[in-house]
Design an enzyme around this catalytic site. Sequence first.
Site, PDB file in Angstrom:
ATOM      1  N   ARG A  35      12.173  27.231   1.050  1.00  0.00           N
ATOM      2  CA  ARG A  35      12.871  25.991   1.437  1.00  0.00           C
ATOM      3  C   ARG A  35      13.323  25.249   0.188  1.00  0.00           C
ATOM      4  NH1 ARG A  35      10.507  23.199  -1.709  1.00  0.00           N
ATOM      5  NH2 ARG A  35       8.510  22.155  -1.495  1.00  0.00           N
ATOM      6  N   GLU A  41      10.696  13.305  -1.848  1.00  0.00           N
ATOM      7  CA  GLU A  41       9.789  14.081  -2.715  1.00  0.00           C
ATOM      8  C   GLU A  41       8.487  13.327  -2.956  1.00  0.00           C
ATOM      9  OE1 GLU A  41      10.027  17.363  -2.943  1.00  0.00           O
ATOM     10  OE2 GLU A  41      12.018  17.106  -3.817  1.00  0.00           O
ATOM     11  N   ASP A  44       5.308  13.407   1.442  1.00  0.00           N
ATOM     12  CA  ASP A  44       4.780  14.008   2.688  1.00  0.00           C
ATOM     13  C   ASP A  44       3.277  13.828   2.809  1.00  0.00           C
ATOM     14  OD1 ASP A  44       4.292  15.860   0.627  1.00  0.00           O
ATOM     15  OD2 ASP A  44       4.756  17.618   1.851  1.00  0.00           O
ATOM     16  N   GLY A 135       9.358  25.514  -7.100  1.00  0.00           N
ATOM     17  CA  GLY A 135       9.565  24.397  -6.185  1.00  0.00           C
ATOM     18  C   GLY A 135      10.348  24.806  -4.947  1.00  0.00           C
ATOM     19  N   SER A 137       8.885  26.823  -2.610  1.00  0.00           N
ATOM     20  CA  SER A 137       7.862  27.074  -1.606  1.00  0.00           C
ATOM     21  C   SER A 137       7.524  28.540  -1.362  1.00  0.00           C
ATOM     22  CB  SER A 137       8.299  26.429  -0.287  1.00  0.00           C
ATOM     23  OG  SER A 137       7.233  25.755   0.244  1.00  0.00           O
ATOM     24  N   SER A 138       7.527  29.322  -2.426  1.00  0.00           N
ATOM     25  CA  SER A 138       7.122  30.719  -2.244  1.00  0.00           C
ATOM     26  C   SER A 138       5.668  30.778  -1.763  1.00  0.00           C
ATOM     27  CB  SER A 138       7.283  31.501  -3.545  1.00  0.00           C
ATOM     28  OG  SER A 138       6.536  30.890  -4.574  1.00  0.00           O
ATOM     29  N   ASP A 186       6.193  21.840   3.691  1.00  0.00           N
ATOM     30  CA  ASP A 186       6.628  23.224   3.512  1.00  0.00           C
ATOM     31  C   ASP A 186       6.339  24.079   4.741  1.00  0.00           C
ATOM     32  OD1 ASP A 186       7.140  22.141   1.100  1.00  0.00           O
ATOM     33  OD2 ASP A 186       5.602  23.225  -0.004  1.00  0.00           O
ATOM     34  N   LYS A 230       1.816  25.688  -9.482  1.00  0.00           N
ATOM     35  CA  LYS A 230       0.873  24.768  -8.862  1.00  0.00           C
ATOM     36  C   LYS A 230      -0.492  25.385  -8.617  1.00  0.00           C
ATOM     37  CE  LYS A 230       2.804  22.769  -5.307  1.00  0.00           C
ATOM     38  NZ  LYS A 230       1.765  23.187  -4.393  1.00  0.00           N
TER      39      LYS A 230
HETATM   40  P1  NG1 Z   1       6.214  22.819  -3.947  1.00  0.00           P
HETATM   41  O1  NG1 Z   1       7.441  22.378  -4.558  1.00  0.00           O
HETATM   42  O2  NG1 Z   1       6.395  24.011  -3.051  1.00  0.00           O
HETATM   43  O3  NG1 Z   1       5.115  22.981  -4.929  1.00  0.00           O
HETATM   44  C1  NG1 Z   1       4.802  20.646  -3.158  1.00  0.00           C
HETATM   45  C2  NG1 Z   1       3.978  20.441  -1.892  1.00  0.00           C
HETATM   46  C3  NG1 Z   1       4.760  19.660  -0.828  1.00  0.00           C
HETATM   47  C4  NG1 Z   1       5.348  18.382  -1.409  1.00  0.00           C
HETATM   48  C5  NG1 Z   1       6.140  18.719  -2.679  1.00  0.00           C
HETATM   49  C6  NG1 Z   1       6.670  17.489  -3.374  1.00  0.00           C
HETATM   50  C7  NG1 Z   1       2.377  22.118  -1.138  1.00  0.00           C
HETATM   51  C8  NG1 Z   1       2.170  23.382  -0.420  1.00  0.00           C
HETATM   52  N1  NG1 Z   1       3.625  21.723  -1.285  1.00  0.00           N
HETATM   53  O4  NG1 Z   1       5.785  21.604  -2.906  1.00  0.00           O
HETATM   54  O5  NG1 Z   1       3.900  19.382   0.259  1.00  0.00           O
HETATM   55  O6  NG1 Z   1       4.339  17.431  -1.655  1.00  0.00           O
HETATM   56  O7  NG1 Z   1       5.338  19.430  -3.631  1.00  0.00           O
HETATM   57  O8  NG1 Z   1       7.524  16.785  -2.540  1.00  0.00           O
HETATM   58  O9  NG1 Z   1       1.420  21.520  -1.595  1.00  0.00           O
END
Ligand code: NG1
Length: 459
Positions: A35, A41, A44, A135, A137-138, A186, A230
Amino acid sequence: MEDGTIAFYSNTELIDCFSSEFGGPPQILTRAPGRVNLLGEHVDYNGLPVLPMTIDRAVTIAARKRDDHSVTIRNLDNAFAGEAFENVLGLPHSAQGSWINYCKAAMEGINTDRMIESFPGMNILCAGTIPPASGLSSSSALVVATALTYLSVLEQPLRSESQRTDLAALLAGAERYVGVHGGGMDQAIILLGGKECACKINFFPLRVERVPVFRDHLFVICNSLVKADKSGSAVHRYNEGPLTCRLIRALAEKHAQMAFGEEIEIEHLGDLWFGPLCLTNAEVESLFSEAFPQPRTTLAQATAVLGIGEAEIRRKWLGDLPEPDGGYNLQARARHQLTELARVEQGRDCLLAGDAATFGSLMNDSHQSCAHDYGVSSPQLDTLVEVARQAGALGSRLTGAGFGGCTVSLIEKDSLESFANAIATHYYEEYLNLANADPLAQDWVLPAQPVSPADSEYL
Ligand code: NG1
């Protein structure tokens, strides 16, 4: 720095590889898209709405149930080492940062929630085309793909939209198994998104509104080529957001109680708007200006307001998050929540009205707020959005958690080539010193096309 090169494969190739790895064909094929978040941002996890869409990149899984309780997980990409383990309640974690933990997160979440007693084994072969740690969402796509696969093994495939909604909410909690205090955006968009549309997602309870994307404009993802892992080093930087927001929530609740009565409870920061109080933006702004009169709040100040000790504040909300000199920057972080909420609401209206120009300026404002108020940008992301704007983008911002990864820009549909050329020259070549960049071919610049949500089929 990553070169971001992705190997592509067809379903037939994945099925053939499964057969040769495991000595027989798979029974189940699952796909979960990545996604891109357009607006909303780092809100959530506070229960505030977001505006993402699915993209035409996915994690795909081929799988077969086993007769025992063993789970063997392998990846078509050798960079991701496989693993075998027993399916039990309370799955022990794999090594810190291992991709297998995302698969275990899904299984553990389902085992616990559905009170599974059979603990079936399975053979799984994964493949993916979502650039990792970007970023996009893999990781959640892997969680959702594993969950759908496991549900098919359990003979409990999803049959309705409401089952999808329940699973998205379940997996948002389940993904915390990996140690990230993430929100639910996500898993929700991956399970509930749709072709040709973005989704405005509200939380607690989860509700999705589909809004068509612009006809004559295109969202384009540009990879900064800086990894934002992350599950590794970026986890602490990411968790700073949710942890400090817990303190913001506690202080806002205290001030709301002073203003509206002791019985007021704010479970998530978003409850200020959507909970029992139903405050307007102006009312929340004035509550915030009372709760956070200075840019920074020290732990000592928070204890005085909340009437509890530092140890209790840490135990309840902050954990071991170090206190910066001068205190936590709660004022700017709270402001980001307020302004980003307004941008999401306006962004949804712009999509419905076909107003790309205003949407673009909301994206620019969102980047500014993420960078300055929330502190999740980086020099590379700031440069990339600047280059994109100079290349004609109506708006450009970091997308996802930040700290690296990708940006998303809004451009006119027929200007993709010239936009990509400008990014090649001014970001990849001049700024990163990479010779002969061809970002469309190298997959560093991706036009984003929203696709149908995750699905799983018996073969
Ligand atoms: P990504 O970009 O996939 O690391 C993370 C969080 C989201 C949201 C965004 C910032 C997870 C799985 N995903 O996404 O919930 O907080 O950062 O908007 O923790």
